[in-house]
Write an enzyme that holds these catalytic residues in place. Sequence first.
Site, PDB file in Angstrom:
ATOM      1  N   LYS A  13       1.069  -1.467   0.301  1.00 50.47           N
ATOM      2  CA  LYS A  13      -0.600  -0.164  -0.248  1.00 50.47           C
ATOM      3  C   LYS A  13       0.588   1.649  -0.223  1.00 50.47           C
ATOM      4  CE  LYS A  13      -1.950  -0.987   4.278  1.00 50.47           C
ATOM      5  NZ  LYS A  13      -1.581  -2.445   4.215  1.00 50.47           N
ATOM      6  N   ARG A  89     -10.010   0.007   9.017  1.00 55.97           N
ATOM      7  CA  ARG A  89      -9.562  -1.236   9.066  1.00 55.97           C
ATOM      8  C   ARG A  89     -10.412  -2.089   9.598  1.00 55.97           C
ATOM      9  NH1 ARG A  89      -3.532   0.176   8.431  1.00 55.97           N
ATOM     10  NH2 ARG A  89      -2.652  -1.916   9.372  1.00 55.97           N
ATOM     11  N   ARG A 123      12.057  -5.467   4.960  1.00 56.64           N
ATOM     12  CA  ARG A 123      11.397  -3.855   4.900  1.00 56.64           C
ATOM     13  C   ARG A 123      12.056  -3.392   6.009  1.00 56.64           C
ATOM     14  NH1 ARG A 123       5.225  -1.704   5.307  1.00 56.64           N
ATOM     15  NH2 ARG A 123       5.718  -2.654   7.682  1.00 56.64           N
ATOM     16  N   ARG A 152      10.670  -1.172  11.161  1.00 58.95           N
ATOM     17  CA  ARG A 152      10.555  -1.178  11.271  1.00 58.95           C
ATOM     18  C   ARG A 152       9.681  -1.981  12.745  1.00 58.95           C
ATOM     19  NH1 ARG A 152       4.761   0.321   8.052  1.00 58.95           N
ATOM     20  NH2 ARG A 152       3.579  -1.039   9.858  1.00 58.95           N
ATOM     21  N   ARG A 163      -0.389  -8.599  13.223  1.00 58.80           N
ATOM     22  CA  ARG A 163      -0.928  -8.118  12.509  1.00 58.80           C
ATOM     23  C   ARG A 163      -1.988  -8.709  11.386  1.00 58.80           C
ATOM     24  NH1 ARG A 163       4.222  -5.318  11.004  1.00 58.80           N
ATOM     25  NH2 ARG A 163       3.292  -3.987   9.505  1.00 58.80           N
TER      26      ARG A 163
HETATM   27  P1  AP5 Z   1       4.519  -1.296   1.569  1.00 59.78           P
HETATM   28  O1  AP5 Z   1       4.608  -0.580   0.700  1.00 59.78           O
HETATM   29  O2  AP5 Z   1       5.403  -0.400   3.020  1.00 59.78           O
HETATM   30  O3  AP5 Z   1       3.174  -2.085   2.754  1.00 59.78           O
HETATM   31  P2  AP5 Z   1       2.644  -2.154   2.760  1.00 59.78           P
HETATM   32  O4  AP5 Z   1       1.031  -2.829   2.362  1.00 59.78           O
HETATM   33  O5  AP5 Z   1       2.155  -0.686   2.845  1.00 59.78           O
HETATM   34  O6  AP5 Z   1       2.382  -2.383   4.518  1.00 59.78           O
HETATM   35  P3  AP5 Z   1       1.705  -1.955   6.704  1.00 59.78           P
HETATM   36  O7  AP5 Z   1       2.960  -2.994   7.339  1.00 59.78           O
HETATM   37  O8  AP5 Z   1       2.717  -0.410   6.277  1.00 59.78           O
HETATM   38  O9  AP5 Z   1       0.485  -2.247   6.229  1.00 59.78           O
HETATM   39  P4  AP5 Z   1       0.465  -2.238   7.570  1.00 59.78           P
HETATM   40  O10 AP5 Z   1      -1.189  -1.789   7.444  1.00 59.78           O
HETATM   41  O11 AP5 Z   1       0.630  -3.071   8.580  1.00 59.78           O
HETATM   42  O12 AP5 Z   1       0.264  -0.918   8.410  1.00 59.78           O
HETATM   43  P5  AP5 Z   1       0.189   0.472   8.726  1.00 59.78           P
HETATM   44  O13 AP5 Z   1       1.619   1.195   8.521  1.00 59.78           O
HETATM   45  O14 AP5 Z   1      -1.054   1.046   8.421  1.00 59.78           O
HETATM   46  O15 AP5 Z   1       5.641  -2.554   1.718  1.00 59.78           O
HETATM   47  C1  AP5 Z   1       5.953  -3.909   2.714  1.00 59.78           C
HETATM   48  C2  AP5 Z   1       7.509  -4.395   2.399  1.00 59.78           C
HETATM   49  O16 AP5 Z   1       7.702  -4.880   0.683  1.00 59.78           O
HETATM   50  C3  AP5 Z   1       8.407  -3.036   1.800  1.00 59.78           C
HETATM   51  O17 AP5 Z   1       9.650  -4.297   2.027  1.00 59.78           O
HETATM   52  C4  AP5 Z   1       7.944  -3.556   0.156  1.00 59.78           C
HETATM   53  O18 AP5 Z   1       9.537  -2.756  -0.266  1.00 59.78           O
HETATM   54  C5  AP5 Z   1       8.262  -4.024  -0.181  1.00 59.78           C
HETATM   55  N1  AP5 Z   1       7.458  -4.803  -0.933  1.00 59.78           N
HETATM   56  C6  AP5 Z   1       6.662  -3.876  -1.716  1.00 59.78           C
HETATM   57  N2  AP5 Z   1       5.879  -4.370  -3.393  1.00 59.78           N
HETATM   58  C7  AP5 Z   1       6.585  -4.651  -3.538  1.00 59.78           C
HETATM   59  C8  AP5 Z   1       6.269  -5.694  -4.300  1.00 59.78           C
HETATM   60  N3  AP5 Z   1       5.384  -6.347  -5.746  1.00 59.78           N
HETATM   61  N4  AP5 Z   1       7.024  -6.639  -5.027  1.00 59.78           N
HETATM   62  C9  AP5 Z   1       8.628  -6.806  -3.847  1.00 59.78           C
HETATM   63  N5  AP5 Z   1       8.301  -6.526  -2.988  1.00 59.78           N
HETATM   64  C10 AP5 Z   1       7.155  -5.285  -2.805  1.00 59.78           C
HETATM   65  O19 AP5 Z   1       0.311   0.593  10.635  1.00 59.78           O
HETATM   66  C11 AP5 Z   1       0.580   0.320  11.576  1.00 59.78           C
HETATM   67  C12 AP5 Z   1       0.016   0.112  12.972  1.00 59.78           C
HETATM   68  O20 AP5 Z   1      -0.691   1.675  12.819  1.00 59.78           O
HETATM   69  C13 AP5 Z   1      -1.651  -0.923  13.012  1.00 59.78           C
HETATM   70  O21 AP5 Z   1      -0.919  -2.515  13.033  1.00 59.78           O
HETATM   71  C14 AP5 Z   1      -1.693  -0.389  13.501  1.00 59.78           C
HETATM   72  O22 AP5 Z   1      -1.667  -0.581  14.822  1.00 59.78           O
HETATM   73  C15 AP5 Z   1      -2.352   1.243  13.455  1.00 59.78           C
HETATM   74  N6  AP5 Z   1      -3.195   1.283  12.150  1.00 59.78           N
HETATM   75  C16 AP5 Z   1      -3.043   2.134  11.122  1.00 59.78           C
HETATM   76  N7  AP5 Z   1      -4.183   2.089  10.624  1.00 59.78           N
HETATM   77  C17 AP5 Z   1      -4.908   2.359  11.847  1.00 59.78           C
HETATM   78  C18 AP5 Z   1      -6.887   2.071  11.932  1.00 59.78           C
HETATM   79  N8  AP5 Z   1      -6.835   2.646  10.155  1.00 59.78           N
HETATM   80  N9  AP5 Z   1      -7.476   1.650  13.086  1.00 59.78           N
HETATM   81  C19 AP5 Z   1      -6.435   1.240  13.793  1.00 59.78           C
HETATM   82  N10 AP5 Z   1      -5.103   1.128  14.115  1.00 59.78           N
HETATM   83  C20 AP5 Z   1      -4.777   1.259  12.649  1.00 59.78           C
HETATM   84 ZN    ZN Z   2       2.534   1.263   5.037  1.00 57.08          ZN
END
Ligand code: AP5
Ligand code: ZN
Length: 208
Positions: A13, A89, A123, A152, A163
């Site tokens: 994402k 979410r 990552r 991270r 997660r």
């Molecule tokens: P990346 O692009 O970073 O993936 P992502 O989908 O953004 O993954 P996140 O871990 O950020 O998602 P998340 O939903 O767990 O975390 P968030 O920050 O929202 O890519 C991942 C890796 O893969 C990288 O190394 C990249 O280089 C590689 N990659 C990407 N595309 C690729 C491809 N096509 N091929 C190969 N490699 C690739 O949330 C974190 C925390 O915040 C949650 O756990 C929760 O505690 C809180 N939180 C956030 N939003 C909410 C909400 N709405 N409600 C409640 N709590 C929330």
């Molecule tokens: Zn992300």
Amino acid sequence: PRILILGAPGAGKGTQSAKIVEHFDVEHITTGDALRSNKQMDISHLDLEYDTPAEYMDQGELVPDEVVNAIVDEALSSADGFILDGYPRNLEQVEALEDMTDLDVVLTLDVSEEELVHRLTGRRMDPETGDIYHVEYNPPEDPEVEERLEEREDDTEETVRERLRVYQKNTAPVIEYYEDEGSLERVDGEQAPDEVWDDVKATIEENA
Ligand code: AP5
Ligand code: ZN
């Protein structure tokens, strides 16, 4: 356009959102990044289980809706076009979002669980620019950047598993909701980043 990107932790994402921001000139609204910059924010007045977002995030749990809804509501009030990443979410957040704005495009990145774990544990983040790398799939070219990369805090294998569990329980129904509504566009997120981007871009152009 007003775009929503869904997908499991590690689906890509953030990686695709960066490209969307650049190409479509929209604002990146990401609850994950917003919460990470305010991890120690005092939320004790809300009388919840914990007193800061950090305690939820480091365990892989969702931060309570009232905290997250307020962040998104505020960000949306000053955004024209946007890419919304990491929200909604759960179904309660879907309902809250519907009171805040309409959406032009809802897309989700499909990636298998095995690949998600591999992506998250490899990552690395650039603390200076926020750029996202991967030790194997997308290492930085500049040795100076490589030197300062960080993991991270929630990318340990144990937290990643939690997660993914939280995702299956709370966020899979969100995808189902948009699918039933007939607005969901699926993109194969398991392809290489540039191929995913081709599909993401085409999907937005067709629907915006
Ligand atoms: P990346 O692009 O970073 O993936 P992502 O989908 O953004 O993954 P996140 O871990 O950020 O998602 P998340 O939903 O767990 O975390 P968030 O920050 O929202 O890519 C991942 C890796 O893969 C990288 O190394 C990249 O280089 C590689 N990659 C990407 N595309 C690729 C491809 N096509 N091929 C190969 N490699 C690739 O949330 C974190 C925390 O915040 C949650 O756990 C929760 O505690 C809180 N939180 C956030 N939003 C909410 C909400 N709405 N409600 C409640 N709590 C929330
Ligand atoms: Zn992300």
